[in-house]
Design an enzyme around this catalytic site. Structure first.
Site, PDB file in Angstrom:
ATOM      1  N   ASP A   1     -42.770  48.088   4.015  1.00 14.99           N
ATOM      2  CA  ASP A   1     -43.104  49.475   3.659  1.00 14.99           C
ATOM      3  C   ASP A   1     -42.745  49.819   2.223  1.00 14.99           C
ATOM      4  O   ASP A   1     -42.391  50.964   1.920  1.00 14.99           O
ATOM      5  CB  ASP A   1     -42.408  50.466   4.611  1.00 14.99           C
ATOM      6  CG  ASP A   1     -42.816  50.234   6.046  1.00 14.99           C
ATOM      7  OD1 ASP A   1     -43.977  49.850   6.264  1.00 14.99           O
ATOM      8  OD2 ASP A   1     -41.980  50.437   6.933  1.00 14.99           O
TER       9      ASP A   1
ATOM     10  N   GLY B   1     -48.603  47.949   8.257  1.00 11.42           N
ATOM     11  CA  GLY B   1     -49.303  49.234   8.148  1.00 11.42           C
ATOM     12  C   GLY B   1     -49.465  49.502   6.668  1.00 11.42           C
ATOM     13  O   GLY B   1     -48.541  49.952   6.021  1.00 11.42           O
ATOM     14  N   HIS B   2     -50.619  49.153   6.122  1.00 12.63           N
ATOM     15  CA  HIS B   2     -50.819  49.226   4.676  1.00 12.63           C
ATOM     16  C   HIS B   2     -51.676  50.437   4.326  1.00 12.63           C
ATOM     17  O   HIS B   2     -52.843  50.514   4.704  1.00 12.63           O
ATOM     18  CB  HIS B   2     -51.434  47.926   4.165  1.00 12.63           C
ATOM     19  CG  HIS B   2     -50.469  46.767   4.273  1.00 12.63           C
ATOM     20  ND1 HIS B   2     -50.755  45.499   3.869  1.00 12.63           N
ATOM     21  CD2 HIS B   2     -49.190  46.728   4.734  1.00 12.63           C
ATOM     22  CE1 HIS B   2     -49.697  44.717   4.077  1.00 12.63           C
ATOM     23  NE2 HIS B   2     -48.746  45.452   4.614  1.00 12.63           N
TER      24      HIS B   2
ATOM     25  N   GLN C   1     -44.994  42.872   5.525  1.00 11.98           N
ATOM     26  CA  GLN C   1     -43.541  42.948   5.773  1.00 11.98           C
ATOM     27  C   GLN C   1     -42.793  42.738   4.439  1.00 11.98           C
ATOM     28  O   GLN C   1     -43.307  43.106   3.413  1.00 11.98           O
ATOM     29  CB  GLN C   1     -43.088  41.949   6.845  1.00 11.98           C
ATOM     30  CG  GLN C   1     -43.572  42.281   8.256  1.00 11.98           C
ATOM     31  CD  GLN C   1     -45.006  41.875   8.511  1.00 11.98           C
ATOM     32  OE1 GLN C   1     -45.395  40.749   8.268  1.00 11.98           O
ATOM     33  NE2 GLN C   1     -45.811  42.781   9.019  1.00 11.98           N
TER      34      GLN C   1
ATOM     35  N   LYS D   1     -46.703  48.165  -0.858  1.00 13.07           N
ATOM     36  CA  LYS D   1     -47.411  46.986  -1.376  1.00 13.07           C
ATOM     37  C   LYS D   1     -48.900  47.271  -1.546  1.00 13.07           C
ATOM     38  O   LYS D   1     -49.506  46.898  -2.541  1.00 13.07           O
ATOM     39  CB  LYS D   1     -47.284  45.812  -0.392  1.00 13.07           C
ATOM     40  CG  LYS D   1     -45.885  45.316  -0.185  1.00 13.07           C
ATOM     41  CD  LYS D   1     -45.829  44.276   0.926  1.00 13.07           C
ATOM     42  CE  LYS D   1     -45.922  44.841   2.321  1.00 13.07           C
ATOM     43  NZ  LYS D   1     -44.740  45.555   2.795  1.00 13.07           N
TER      44      LYS D   1
END
Ligand code: IMO
Ligand code: MG
Length: 424
Positions: free
Chosen positions: A13, A40-41, A218, A16
């Protein structure tokens, strides 16, 4: 620069995807190489938020090819939902998305095992995202896993699924098997056009000197070997995972950028030496919208930990840093950087290998005056409040790397470069 890796260097988180999106305009390829739908991007383009789990964040640039390497584990039903959502928002994905033939598959049994393990093992709870990631990687390592191209061969697939259930001492009734096979056959019809071998594509792209961006999922502190085991994810997240998970050797990379938040966050269980509680944690959580993009869980908040940051910089052989969410720190009177740990009375600047020791670490801090100004419209280092510049300098000094990119907001344009920062 033709091949650049963008890696999360803390507990995930780190924003990225925002950095991938910022650098992605000229990219010919954006490549995912590990993890799965646990990621979760989030990117924000013209005020609209897009969240990706398995699909690379480059998908919003119409000319970019998005590749998913064999190191990623794919839940066929969840990736179909992502594909559908993109189609509904009018994003053309035909001939732009490639899923590697060798990629592992997350089946409903894996999601179920993940959830059961989490509810059964109360004392050893990891706080996973519940996406079946650990069980799917475990099956692949045990050679009982299912891979993408198995979907092409239904008779073989049935045999493999039967063996997989037997391996776990589980029964699957004839009817349940027929239902699962029918669902997987339907999924294959949708996914088939995207399934190809990724390695030759990357090889040719490199020969043509095309721009390739590798998007980590991650972060280093969640790496299966280097993180605070067992409070980790089940894939390798460091730079070397790129070769393993895409076929493009990490030796060929031109540049590695490590993404760090201006403070720390963690979701799930596990040690967090600089963790904050109370008003300051709440303030940062709300200001930074620190709630999981995959599970909605509130993220744990802490001061910047320069010991862990330097450790992940070494593990990833970073060239430079992208520092994100700096705007969130506006208005906090005092900021702190952890520059050593005191463990059992001893002063340490290394990361202990055991989570029980890391959990005992008392941080030794350097303190800094904060700043009050809203910095979300600033686009130059010199225009930042002096105290913010001092804070950035202290991060560079403790990690011993230049900060190349600074993010001061969610939008693509709320980002600036520091000239000379990070030029190897
Ligand atoms: P992105 O790519 C933050 C955490 C989970 C849990 C541990 C294991 O968005 O940065 P898993 O479901 O992987 O078996 O959970 O890892 N975790 C993440 N934390 N960001 C992520 O992804 C994460 N993916 C997994 O909270 O602690
Ligand atoms: Mg995330």
């Amino acid at each position: 620069m033709s091949s650049v890796a963008v890696l999360g260097c803390m507990w995930g988180d780190e924003a990225k995807a925002k950095i991938v999106d910022y650098l992605g305009e000229d990219a010919d390829y954006v490549v995912r190489f590990q993890g799965g739908s646990n990621a979760g991007h989030t990117i924000v383009v013209d005020g609209k938020k897009h969240v990706f789990h398995t699909i690379p964040s480059g998908i919003m640039y119409p000319q970019t090819q998005c590749l998913i390497g064999c190191g990623v584990v794919i839940d066929p039903f969840s990736i179909i939902d992502e594909i559908e959502a993109l189609r509904i928002s009018g994003v053309e994905i035909n001939n732009r998305l490639v899923i590697d033939e060798r990629a592992g598959i997350v089946l409903p049994i894996h999601t179920e095992m993940d959830r059961q393990a989490e509810s059964r093992l109360k004392s050893a709870k990891i706080g996973t995202t519940g996406r079946g990631i650990g069980p799917a990687y475990a099956d692949l390592t045990a050679r009982s896993g299912i891979r993408m191209l198995d979907l092409k061969f239904p008779t073989y697939l049935k045999k493999r699924i039967r063996e997989l259930y037997a391996y776990h001492n589980l029964e699957l009734s004839r009817e349940e098997m027929e239902q699962l096979i029918a669902k997987l056959k339907a999924a294959w019809q949708i996914l088939k056009p995207f399934v190809k071998a990724v390695e030759p594509i990357l090889h040719e792209a490199r020969q043509r000197d095309e721009q390739i961006l590798f998007e980590g999922a991650q972060g280093t502190l969640l790496d299966r070997s280097w993180g605070s085991y067992p409070y980790v994810t089940s894939s390798s997240t460091i730079v070397d995972a790129i070769g393993i998970g895409s076929g493009f050797s990490a030796r060929h990379l031109d540049k590695v950028i490590g993404v760090y938040k201006s403070y720390c966050t963690r979701v799930g269980e596990g040690p967090f030496p600089t963790e904050l509680f109370g008003d300051l944690a709440n303030r940062i959580r709300i200001q930074g919208n620190e709630f999981g993009a995959t599970t909605g869980r509130p993220r744990r908040i802490g001061y910047f930990d320069a010991i862990l940051a330097a450790y992940s910089a070494r593990l990833n052989a970073l060239d430079s840093i992208a520092l994100t969410l700096l705007d969130v720190l506006s208005g906090i009177p005092e900021l702190k950087l952890c520059v050593a740990y005191r463990i059992n009375g001893k002063l340490l600047t290394q990361v202990p290998s055991h989570h029980l020791l890391l959990a005992k670490a008392e941080p030794v801090y350097l303190s800094f005056d904060g700043w009050d100004e809203d910095i979300s419209n600033i686009r130059k280092l010199e225009d930042l409040p002096v105290n913010a510049q001092i804070y950035l300098q202290a991060i560079e000094d403790t990690i011993e790397l230049p900060i190349e990119i600074v993010s001061v907001g969610k939008e693509r344009n709320q980002t600036f470069r520091i000239p000379q920062g990070g030029t190897p």
